[in-house]
Design a protein around this motif. Structure first.
Motif, PDB file in Angstrom:
ATOM      1  N   PHE A  26       0.828  -1.204   0.000  1.00 17.72           N
ATOM      2  CA  PHE A  26       0.000   0.000   0.000  1.00 17.72           C
ATOM      3  C   PHE A  26       0.863   1.254   0.000  1.00 17.72           C
ATOM      4  CE2 PHE A  26      -2.235   3.393   2.243  1.00 17.72           C
ATOM      5  CZ  PHE A  26      -3.404   3.476   1.515  1.00 17.72           C
ATOM      6  N   ALA A  27       1.934   1.248   0.817  1.00 15.54           N
ATOM      7  CA  ALA A  27       2.802   2.422   0.904  1.00 15.54           C
ATOM      8  C   ALA A  27       3.509   2.674  -0.428  1.00 15.54           C
ATOM      9  CB  ALA A  27       3.818   2.233   2.027  1.00 15.54           C
ATOM     10  N   VAL A  28       4.008   1.609  -1.062  1.00 17.44           N
ATOM     11  CA  VAL A  28       4.694   1.778  -2.349  1.00 17.44           C
ATOM     12  C   VAL A  28       3.716   2.278  -3.413  1.00 17.44           C
ATOM     13  CG1 VAL A  28       5.880   0.553  -4.213  1.00 17.44           C
ATOM     14  CG2 VAL A  28       6.471   0.072  -1.830  1.00 17.44           C
ATOM     15  N   SER A  29       2.516   1.691  -3.454  1.00 14.47           N
ATOM     16  CA  SER A  29       1.511   2.118  -4.435  1.00 14.47           C
ATOM     17  C   SER A  29       1.102   3.558  -4.196  1.00 14.47           C
ATOM     18  CB  SER A  29       0.287   1.206  -4.357  1.00 14.47           C
ATOM     19  OG  SER A  29       0.628  -0.134  -4.627  1.00 14.47           O
ATOM     20  N   THR A  35       3.517  10.529  -6.640  1.00 13.48           N
ATOM     21  CA  THR A  35       4.548  11.018  -7.559  1.00 13.48           C
ATOM     22  C   THR A  35       3.967  11.240  -8.952  1.00 13.48           C
ATOM     23  OG1 THR A  35       6.227   9.791  -6.307  1.00 13.48           O
ATOM     24  CG2 THR A  35       6.818  10.532  -8.518  1.00 13.48           C
ATOM     25  N   THR A  36       3.126  10.318  -9.401  1.00 14.30           N
ATOM     26  CA  THR A  36       2.499  10.487 -10.712  1.00 14.30           C
ATOM     27  C   THR A  36       1.602  11.715 -10.740  1.00 14.30           C
ATOM     28  OG1 THR A  36       2.528   8.080 -11.015  1.00 14.30           O
ATOM     29  CG2 THR A  36       1.077   9.350 -12.454  1.00 14.30           C
ATOM     30  N   ALA A  37       0.841  11.929  -9.659  1.00 12.26           N
ATOM     31  CA  ALA A  37      -0.023  13.113  -9.590  1.00 12.26           C
ATOM     32  C   ALA A  37       0.815  14.391  -9.613  1.00 12.26           C
ATOM     33  CB  ALA A  37      -0.880  13.058  -8.328  1.00 12.26           C
ATOM     34  N   PHE A  38       1.940  14.372  -8.926  1.00 14.68           N
ATOM     35  CA  PHE A  38       2.817  15.544  -8.924  1.00 14.68           C
ATOM     36  C   PHE A  38       3.345  15.849 -10.317  1.00 14.68           C
ATOM     37  CE2 PHE A  38       7.345  16.753  -8.966  1.00 14.68           C
ATOM     38  CZ  PHE A  38       7.248  18.059  -8.507  1.00 14.68           C
ATOM     39  N   GLY A 294      -5.574  17.093  -7.718  1.00 20.62           N
ATOM     40  CA  GLY A 294      -6.118  16.699  -6.429  1.00 20.62           C
ATOM     41  C   GLY A 294      -7.207  15.652  -6.542  1.00 20.62           C
ATOM     42  N   ILE A 295      -8.108  15.797  -7.519  1.00 22.47           N
ATOM     43  CA  ILE A 295      -9.213  14.843  -7.663  1.00 22.47           C
ATOM     44  C   ILE A 295      -8.693  13.487  -8.119  1.00 22.47           C
ATOM     45  CG2 ILE A 295     -11.347  14.366  -8.900  1.00 22.47           C
ATOM     46  CD1 ILE A 295     -11.844  17.372  -8.998  1.00 22.47           C
ATOM     47  N   VAL A 296      -7.722  13.485  -9.041  1.00 18.28           N
ATOM     48  CA  VAL A 296      -7.111  12.216  -9.462  1.00 18.28           C
ATOM     49  C   VAL A 296      -6.485  11.515  -8.264  1.00 18.28           C
ATOM     50  CG1 VAL A 296      -5.196  11.238 -10.790  1.00 18.28           C
ATOM     51  CG2 VAL A 296      -6.751  12.867 -11.862  1.00 18.28           C
ATOM     52  N   LEU A 297      -5.854  12.287  -7.401  1.00 17.55           N
ATOM     53  CA  LEU A 297      -5.234  11.715  -6.209  1.00 17.55           C
ATOM     54  C   LEU A 297      -6.283  11.089  -5.292  1.00 17.55           C
ATOM     55  CD1 LEU A 297      -2.455  11.393  -4.920  1.00 17.55           C
ATOM     56  CD2 LEU A 297      -2.820  13.548  -3.726  1.00 17.55           C
ATOM     57  N   VAL A 298      -7.422  11.743  -5.140  1.00 17.22           N
ATOM     58  CA  VAL A 298      -8.494  11.199  -4.292  1.00 17.22           C
ATOM     59  C   VAL A 298      -9.032   9.897  -4.880  1.00 17.22           C
ATOM     60  CG1 VAL A 298     -10.851  11.595  -3.497  1.00 17.22           C
ATOM     61  CG2 VAL A 298      -9.154  13.404  -3.285  1.00 17.22           C
ATOM     62  N   TYR A 299      -9.277   9.890  -6.192  1.00 13.85           N
ATOM     63  CA  TYR A 299      -9.751   8.656  -6.820  1.00 13.85           C
ATOM     64  C   TYR A 299      -8.739   7.530  -6.643  1.00 13.85           C
ATOM     65  CZ  TYR A 299     -13.869  10.520  -9.226  1.00 13.85           C
ATOM     66  OH  TYR A 299     -15.121  11.029  -9.513  1.00 13.85           O
ATOM     67  N   GLY A 300      -7.455   7.846  -6.819  1.00 15.04           N
ATOM     68  CA  GLY A 300      -6.426   6.818  -6.684  1.00 15.04           C
ATOM     69  C   GLY A 300      -6.334   6.279  -5.270  1.00 15.04           C
ATOM     70  N   ILE A 301      -6.398   7.163  -4.273  1.00 17.03           N
ATOM     71  CA  ILE A 301      -6.355   6.722  -2.879  1.00 17.03           C
ATOM     72  C   ILE A 301      -7.572   5.855  -2.567  1.00 17.03           C
ATOM     73  CG2 ILE A 301      -6.478   7.520  -0.490  1.00 17.03           C
ATOM     74  CD1 ILE A 301      -4.807   9.926  -1.309  1.00 17.03           C
ATOM     75  N   VAL A 303      -9.152   3.885  -4.634  1.00 20.89           N
ATOM     76  CA  VAL A 303      -8.908   2.566  -5.224  1.00 20.89           C
ATOM     77  C   VAL A 303      -7.965   1.750  -4.345  1.00 20.89           C
ATOM     78  CG1 VAL A 303      -7.860   1.364  -7.174  1.00 20.89           C
ATOM     79  CG2 VAL A 303      -9.390   3.305  -7.576  1.00 20.89           C
ATOM     80  N   LEU A 304      -6.896   2.370  -3.858  1.00 23.87           N
ATOM     81  CA  LEU A 304      -5.939   1.657  -3.016  1.00 23.87           C
ATOM     82  C   LEU A 304      -6.577   1.206  -1.707  1.00 23.87           C
ATOM     83  CD1 LEU A 304      -2.700   3.827  -3.473  1.00 23.87           C
ATOM     84  CD2 LEU A 304      -3.314   1.688  -4.611  1.00 23.87           C
ATOM     85  N   LEU A 305      -7.406   2.046  -1.104  1.00 25.79           N
ATOM     86  CA  LEU A 305      -8.061   1.681   0.159  1.00 25.79           C
ATOM     87  C   LEU A 305      -9.051   0.543  -0.040  1.00 25.79           C
ATOM     88  CD1 LEU A 305      -8.685   5.192   1.778  1.00 25.79           C
ATOM     89  CD2 LEU A 305      -7.036   3.447   2.498  1.00 25.79           C
ATOM     90  N   VAL A 306      -9.777   0.572  -1.149  1.00 23.21           N
ATOM     91  CA  VAL A 306     -10.720  -0.518  -1.430  1.00 23.21           C
ATOM     92  C   VAL A 306      -9.969  -1.828  -1.618  1.00 23.21           C
ATOM     93  CG1 VAL A 306     -12.351  -1.420  -3.123  1.00 23.21           C
ATOM     94  CG2 VAL A 306     -12.537   0.947  -2.367  1.00 23.21           C
ATOM     95  N   ASN A 307      -8.874  -1.798  -2.369  1.00 24.66           N
ATOM     96  CA  ASN A 307      -8.094  -3.016  -2.590  1.00 24.66           C
ATOM     97  C   ASN A 307      -7.524  -3.550  -1.282  1.00 24.66           C
ATOM     98  OD1 ASN A 307      -8.551  -2.948  -5.341  1.00 24.66           O
ATOM     99  ND2 ASN A 307      -6.669  -1.827  -5.791  1.00 24.66           N
ATOM    100  N   LEU A 308      -7.052  -2.659  -0.412  1.00 26.95           N
ATOM    101  CA  LEU A 308      -6.520  -3.082   0.883  1.00 26.95           C
ATOM    102  C   LEU A 308      -7.625  -3.710   1.729  1.00 26.95           C
ATOM    103  CD1 LEU A 308      -4.154  -3.152   2.890  1.00 26.95           C
ATOM    104  CD2 LEU A 308      -4.848  -0.862   3.648  1.00 26.95           C
TER     105      LEU A 308
END
Length: 326
Positions: A26-29, A35-38, A294-301, A303-308
């Motif tokens: 999770f931390a690596v993802s 970084t991609t959002a930045f 910012g919105i892309v980052l929220v969507y990505g987070i 997805v990661l939380l759901v997978n976890l």
């Protein structure tokens, strides 16, 4: 079980190893996502500020906005400042409105969740009973016509994109029959059509998966043993068959939840729903890159939380998987 625990190492807990592995992934993802959002703004050809403000914007305004965004600083400093801002709650400022991006996300996120979560509940509430029912009705090659009708209908519904379903629902139930509002979120019943548009396709896919998994489970020896003991059919199907069929169902359900959150982008635009989906579309059109970022980052987070969460639930349902995994 003893040999499996032994492979985890002396004195080590398989659950602890599982937790470390999952949190590490999770931390690596999360780092890759951040970084991609930045880099989104950095990879835009030309000057993103000039593109957002327009060719006629005064040079003084463009320079001031670049300075406010820190785009004149070295790349490493921009990255460090970006990470520090994320941890402190400063996600940047909208180029078009001057409103902090975190405030925009806070205002719109609840509307998106108000749409995505009920849709997910509808998917689970419809797909699992429907898949279980048709597995019971069609096991052993029985009711070929019912099996063909179920398979054909679910394949057809799953193939239709959400936005086409949304447009069809609006045209028939809102415009022609007038049962529901055409757009917006304030009117009574405004949630019904968007939730159906989001849930119809995933429910069709998931019900097929539940049916296939249940048919596989019904052929196992422990089901035959349960029937030999003359247990009521209700207990055989609900207590013995269904829990063993839920592993693949839960995995696909988590993937569908992430897809449904992304699918809100199209559905929100059809119904003028004031969530993150319609906001990111407007931001892209206005070239408001910090807000898109910012919105892309929220969507990505999300997805990661759901997978976890799905990984943890699968481990609870089948603890042996956490012990076997190296």
């Amino acid at each position: 079980m003893t040999s499996a625990v032994a492979t985890a190492g002396p004195g080590s807990s398989p659950w602890l190893s599982f937790g470390i592995r999952r949190l590490g992934r999770f931390a690596v993802s999360l780092w890759v996502l951040v970084t991609t959002a930045f880099l989104m703004i950095q990879l835009i050809p030309g000057d993103p500020v000039r593109a957002a403000l327009g060719l006629t914007a005064p040079a003084e305004l463009v320079n001031a906005r670049r300075a406010a965004l820190g785009l004149d600083d070295p790349l490493w400093k921009q990255y460090v400042d970006y990470l520090a801002g994320l941890f402190s709650g400063d996600w940047g400022t909208s180029m078009t409105t001057g409103v902090p991006v975190a405030d925009v996300i806070g205002d719109r996120l609840s509307a998106t969740l108000q749409l995505a979560l009920p849709a997910f509940v509808v998917v689970i509430a419809v797909a699992i009973p429907l898949g279980l029912l048709f597995a019971v009705l069609t096991r052993g090659g029985r009711r070929r016509g019912g099996e063909l009708a179920f398979t054909s209908t679910t394949v057809l519904l799953a193939a239709i994109p959400e936005f086409l379903v949304a447009v069809a629902l609006v045209a028939f139930f809102a415009v022609r029959l007038g049962w529901f509002p055409v757009a917006g979120s304030e009117a009574s019943g405004a949630l019904v059509l968007p939730v159906i548009a989001l849930a119809l396709g995933p429910a069709s896919v998931l019900s097929r998966i539940v049916r296939v998994e249940t048919l596989s489970v019904l052929g196992n020896d422990f089901i035959r043993t349960a029937r030999a003991k003359r247990l009521p059919a209700r207990l055989v199907y609900l207590r013995h068959a269904l829990p063993n069929a839920l592993t693949a169902t839960l995995t696909m359900g988590g993937l569908m939840l992430t897809g449904m959150v992304a699918g809100t982008v199209l559905v929100e635009n059809v119904f003028a729903w004031p969530g993150l989906g319609s906001t990111i579309t407007q931001s892209i059109l206005q070239k408001d890159y910090p807000q898109v970022q910012g919105i892309v980052l929220v969507y990505g987070i999300g997805v990661l939380l759901v997978n976890l969460t799905v990984d943890v639930l699968l481990a609870v349902l089948d603890p042996r998987s956490t012990i076997r995994e190296n």
